[in-house]
Scaffold this motif. Structure first.
Motif, PDB file in Angstrom:
ATOM      1  N   SER A  58      48.266  55.633  41.567  1.00  0.00           N
ATOM      2  CA  SER A  58      48.984  54.379  41.819  1.00  0.00           C
ATOM      3  C   SER A  58      48.738  53.477  40.606  1.00  0.00           C
ATOM      4  CB  SER A  58      48.443  53.700  43.081  1.00  0.00           C
ATOM      5  OG  SER A  58      47.116  53.232  42.849  1.00  0.00           O
ATOM      6  N   ARG A  60      47.375  50.556  40.576  1.00  0.00           N
ATOM      7  CA  ARG A  60      46.021  49.995  40.690  1.00  0.00           C
ATOM      8  C   ARG A  60      44.971  51.028  40.259  1.00  0.00           C
ATOM      9  NH1 ARG A  60      44.798  46.967  45.935  1.00  0.00           N
ATOM     10  NH2 ARG A  60      45.639  45.282  44.698  1.00  0.00           N
ATOM     11  N   GLU A  61      45.137  52.270  40.708  1.00  0.00           N
ATOM     12  CA  GLU A  61      44.196  53.328  40.317  1.00  0.00           C
ATOM     13  C   GLU A  61      44.233  53.558  38.808  1.00  0.00           C
ATOM     14  OE1 GLU A  61      44.232  56.134  44.304  1.00  0.00           O
ATOM     15  OE2 GLU A  61      45.865  56.335  42.844  1.00  0.00           O
ATOM     16  N   ASP A  63      45.057  51.435  36.485  1.00  0.00           N
ATOM     17  CA  ASP A  63      44.454  50.295  35.802  1.00  0.00           C
ATOM     18  C   ASP A  63      42.930  50.349  35.850  1.00  0.00           C
ATOM     19  OD1 ASP A  63      44.864  47.950  34.258  1.00  0.00           O
ATOM     20  OD2 ASP A  63      44.399  46.725  36.012  1.00  0.00           O
ATOM     21  N   LEU A  64      42.368  50.713  37.001  1.00  0.00           N
ATOM     22  CA  LEU A  64      40.908  50.783  37.127  1.00  0.00           C
ATOM     23  C   LEU A  64      40.312  51.925  36.304  1.00  0.00           C
ATOM     24  CD1 LEU A  64      40.498  50.094  40.948  1.00  0.00           C
ATOM     25  CD2 LEU A  64      39.864  48.576  39.061  1.00  0.00           C
TER      26      LEU A  64
END
Length: 101
Positions: A58, A60-61, A63-64
């Protein structure tokens, strides 16, 4: 990619965009274009995160994990491709589907 190289590439891209010729003892246009091919850089970053997760990430994943593995920022990818899903589509990764009502 070092910060200095990234800055030099940014300046080079800006000059090229405005059709300003640049003589550089460091690299030729052809060599630089190969090194900074945005699709190649984005593909490698997405595939690095894919390999860690074992599936399409995703936003978010990405980006982290990208902060640990390196690669372009999520905002850069969105700006370059229009959205994170469009970038994943270009890289032929599974797309996120909204599961709303």
């Amino acid at each position: 990619m070092t910060n200095r190289f990234a800055i030099e590439v940014s300046i080079w891209r800006g000059l090229k965009k405005h059709n300003i010729a640049l003589e550089s003892p460091y690299f030729s246009d052809e060599e630089l274009l190969e090194l900074v091919n945005i699709d190649n850089v984005a593909r490698k970053a997405l595939m690095d995160v894919y390999a860690i997760l074992g599936r399409s990430p995703s936003a978010r994943e990405y980006d982290l994990i990208r902060k640990k593995t390196g690669g372009p920022s999520l905002s850069f990818i969105k700006n370059e491709y229009g959205s994170f899903n469009k970038a994943k589509a270009k890289m032929e990764l599974d797309l996120w589907k909204w599961k709303g009502n």
